[in-house]
Design a protein around this motif. Structure first.
Motif, PDB file in Angstrom:
ATOM      1  N   ARG A   1      29.007   4.851  36.572  1.00 26.08           N
ATOM      2  CA  ARG A   1      30.440   5.139  36.526  1.00 26.08           C
ATOM      3  C   ARG A   1      30.939   5.680  37.853  1.00 26.08           C
ATOM      4  NH1 ARG A   1      28.758   6.712  31.341  1.00 26.08           N
ATOM      5  NH2 ARG A   1      28.524   8.893  31.973  1.00 26.08           N
ATOM      6  N   LEU A   2      30.143   6.526  38.478  1.00 28.14           N
ATOM      7  CA  LEU A   2      30.523   7.074  39.777  1.00 28.14           C
ATOM      8  C   LEU A   2      30.534   5.977  40.836  1.00 28.14           C
ATOM      9  CD1 LEU A   2      31.264   9.750  41.143  1.00 28.14           C
ATOM     10  CD2 LEU A   2      28.830  10.065  41.668  1.00 28.14           C
ATOM     11  N   TYR A   3      29.571   5.069  40.744  1.00 29.83           N
ATOM     12  CA  TYR A   3      29.539   3.931  41.668  1.00 29.83           C
ATOM     13  C   TYR A   3      30.807   3.086  41.536  1.00 29.83           C
ATOM     14  CZ  TYR A   3      28.334  -0.697  43.464  1.00 29.83           C
ATOM     15  OH  TYR A   3      28.363  -1.895  44.132  1.00 29.83           O
ATOM     16  N   GLN A   4      31.197   2.778  40.309  1.00 29.55           N
ATOM     17  CA  GLN A   4      32.395   1.976  40.092  1.00 29.55           C
ATOM     18  C   GLN A   4      33.639   2.700  40.583  1.00 29.55           C
ATOM     19  OE1 GLN A   4      32.333  -1.281  38.864  1.00 29.55           O
ATOM     20  NE2 GLN A   4      34.411  -1.197  39.718  1.00 29.55           N
ATOM     21  N   GLN A   5      33.683   4.005  40.384  1.00 29.85           N
ATOM     22  CA  GLN A   5      34.817   4.799  40.858  1.00 29.85           C
ATOM     23  C   GLN A   5      34.972   4.693  42.370  1.00 29.85           C
ATOM     24  OE1 GLN A   5      34.715   8.973  39.645  1.00 29.85           O
ATOM     25  NE2 GLN A   5      35.537   9.580  41.640  1.00 29.85           N
TER      26      GLN A   5
ATOM     27  N   SER B   1      32.208  11.775  50.716  1.00 35.03           N
ATOM     28  CA  SER B   1      32.492  12.309  49.389  1.00 35.03           C
ATOM     29  C   SER B   1      31.564  11.693  48.348  1.00 35.03           C
ATOM     30  CB  SER B   1      33.954  12.042  49.034  1.00 35.03           C
ATOM     31  OG  SER B   1      34.253  12.470  47.720  1.00 35.03           O
ATOM     32  N   ALA B   2      31.335  10.382  48.447  1.00 35.96           N
ATOM     33  CA  ALA B   2      30.430   9.708  47.515  1.00 35.96           C
ATOM     34  C   ALA B   2      29.023  10.275  47.630  1.00 35.96           C
ATOM     35  CB  ALA B   2      30.430   8.208  47.784  1.00 35.96           C
ATOM     36  N   TYR B   3      28.553  10.478  48.842  1.00 34.86           N
ATOM     37  CA  TYR B   3      27.206  11.005  49.056  1.00 34.86           C
ATOM     38  C   TYR B   3      27.045  12.370  48.398  1.00 34.86           C
ATOM     39  CZ  TYR B   3      23.015  12.575  51.498  1.00 34.86           C
ATOM     40  OH  TYR B   3      21.757  13.048  51.784  1.00 34.86           O
TER      41      TYR B   3
ATOM     42  N   VAL C   1      30.343  -0.704  51.247  1.00 32.61           N
ATOM     43  CA  VAL C   1      29.709  -1.013  49.960  1.00 32.61           C
ATOM     44  C   VAL C   1      28.189  -1.064  50.113  1.00 32.61           C
ATOM     45  CG1 VAL C   1      29.526  -2.709  48.097  1.00 32.61           C
ATOM     46  CG2 VAL C   1      31.756  -2.182  49.087  1.00 32.61           C
ATOM     47  N   ASP C   2      27.695  -1.575  51.237  1.00 32.69           N
ATOM     48  CA  ASP C   2      26.247  -1.544  51.487  1.00 32.69           C
ATOM     49  C   ASP C   2      25.723  -0.110  51.431  1.00 32.69           C
ATOM     50  OD1 ASP C   2      25.679  -4.250  51.754  1.00 32.69           O
ATOM     51  OD2 ASP C   2      26.012  -4.276  53.915  1.00 32.69           O
ATOM     52  N   VAL C   3      26.446   0.807  52.072  1.00 37.59           N
ATOM     53  CA  VAL C   3      26.030   2.211  52.075  1.00 37.59           C
ATOM     54  C   VAL C   3      26.124   2.791  50.665  1.00 37.59           C
ATOM     55  CG1 VAL C   3      26.541   4.518  52.960  1.00 37.59           C
ATOM     56  CG2 VAL C   3      26.673   2.552  54.491  1.00 37.59           C
ATOM     57  N   LEU C   4      27.207   2.472  49.947  1.00 38.51           N
ATOM     58  CA  LEU C   4      27.377   2.966  48.584  1.00 38.51           C
ATOM     59  C   LEU C   4      26.236   2.502  47.684  1.00 38.51           C
ATOM     60  CD1 LEU C   4      29.258   4.507  46.628  1.00 38.51           C
ATOM     61  CD2 LEU C   4      30.392   2.321  46.162  1.00 38.51           C
TER      62      LEU C   4
ATOM     63  N   ARG D   1      37.706   2.857  44.908  1.00 36.73           N
ATOM     64  CA  ARG D   1      38.347   3.638  45.971  1.00 36.73           C
ATOM     65  C   ARG D   1      38.188   2.958  47.330  1.00 36.73           C
ATOM     66  NH1 ARG D   1      37.123  10.059  47.192  1.00 36.73           N
ATOM     67  NH2 ARG D   1      38.453  10.240  49.056  1.00 36.73           N
ATOM     68  N   ILE D   2      37.003   2.430  47.598  1.00 38.30           N
ATOM     69  CA  ILE D   2      36.787   1.702  48.850  1.00 38.30           C
ATOM     70  C   ILE D   2      37.722   0.496  48.935  1.00 38.30           C
ATOM     71  CG2 ILE D   2      35.136   0.210  50.067  1.00 38.30           C
ATOM     72  CD1 ILE D   2      32.938   2.176  49.182  1.00 38.30           C
ATOM     73  N   SER D   3      37.865  -0.214  47.829  1.00 37.11           N
ATOM     74  CA  SER D   3      38.748  -1.388  47.814  1.00 37.11           C
ATOM     75  C   SER D   3      40.177  -1.000  48.162  1.00 37.11           C
ATOM     76  CB  SER D   3      38.715  -2.053  46.433  1.00 37.11           C
ATOM     77  OG  SER D   3      37.420  -2.509  46.124  1.00 37.11           O
TER      78      SER D   3
END
Length: 291
Positions: A52-56, A77-79, A30-33, A60-62
């Motif tokens: 919205r992408l952050y919440q998505q 993938s997030a990056y 989450v720190d990286v996100l 997913r991380i959770s």
């Protein structure tokens, strides 16, 4: 509510055998996100799409943490997805470094959405990691264990710290060195830098905020914001020391105090501060405090 001493991981073990290890993976991910989001949102055409992408990816991380999965592919993938969001500008905006009390600086409700407000005024905001505090707790706990001759506890903490650094290094590789706010300094570096202004024996978040402010200055940010709760003594110490830090590193600085009540003059202070930051970035600013 585990004690932040050398018994921390034993107390966390009550929750489950692998709880501390899985929790650490989640903290780092989450720190990286958040870092990816902060270096992207000021430049995208639709900031809401970034949120919205952050919440998505947070969801997913959770789920992946719950299953005990490796999170490196998720972050990679997030990056890529954040990088591919349509941009409104590629022009580099001034960067403001945020420090302060850990909960207040991390919780948008507690800090009256100060990060978003600063972004809307035209700057990019960098945040310290939650992992920074965990590393610091490990450092002070090992010191306490040695002082109390609890050598077994020291060894357990040393092994836990080694594992955490290994996980952190592994997950950070997902971003392929593409984040300007990295690398994060280690605890020893933060304490060494801050020791010119505050004695490391004065434990707590104050020395971390001072060290991180110096790290931000070394990374050439254009301003510093210190967010603290009402009557916070460590935050008051940082506020006083920022005046000395910004004398050596000419930067506008601003301390904001939050007490749960919306402050009518916060926006005006932020606007004045960002004006100074913009002058700093253009090379014709001064080092006056943004208060």
């Amino acid at each position: 509510s585990p004690n932040q001493t050398y018994t921390l991981y034993e107390e966390l073990g009550v929750v489950g055998k692998d709880f501390a290890k899985q929790a650490w993976k989640g903290v780092v991910a989450v720190d990286v996100l958040i870092k990816i989001r902060q270096e992207t949102r000021p430049y995208v055409r639709d900031p809401g799409s970034c949120d919205r992408l952050y919440q998505q990816y947070l969801d997913r991380i959770s789920r992946e943490v719950e299953r005990g999965e490796d999170l490196r592919d998720v972050l990679a993938s997030a990056y890529r997805d954040f990088r591919d969001l349509p941009r409104s500008t590629e022009r580099q905006k001034p960067v403001v470094g945020l420090v302060g009390e850990i909960y207040v600086r991390s919780n948008p409700f507690a800090n009256e959405n100060v990060v978003r407000n600063l972004e809307e005024l035209g700057v990019e905001v960098w945040l310290p990691t939650i992992g920074e505090w965990i590393h610091y707790v490990n450092h002070t706990s090992k010191k306490q264990a040695l002082e109390e001759h609890a050598f077994g506890q020291w060894l357990k903490l040393a092994l836990e710290t080694r594992y955490q650094h290994k996980v952190e290094h592994h997950l950070l590789q997902a971003c392929d060195s593409g984040l300007r706010s990295l690398p994060e300094p280690g605890t020893k570096s933060l304490l060494q830098w801050a020791s010119r202004f505050i004695d490391p024996r004065f434990e707590g978040e104050a020395i971390l905020s001072v060290g991180k402010s110096l790290d931000y200055a070394d990374k050439r940010v254009q301003g510093l914001v210190n967010v603290i709760p009402f009557t916070c003594m460590p935050g008051g110490v940082v506020d006083a020391l920022l005046k000395r830090i910004t004398q050596e590193n000419p930067l506008p600085s601003l301390t904001l105090i939050f007490d749960g009540q919306s402050e009518t003059n916060t926006q005006n202070r932020l606007e004045a501060f960002v004006h100074q930051v913009s002058q700093q970035g253009s090379g014709d600013g001064d080092s006056r405090q943004g208060e």
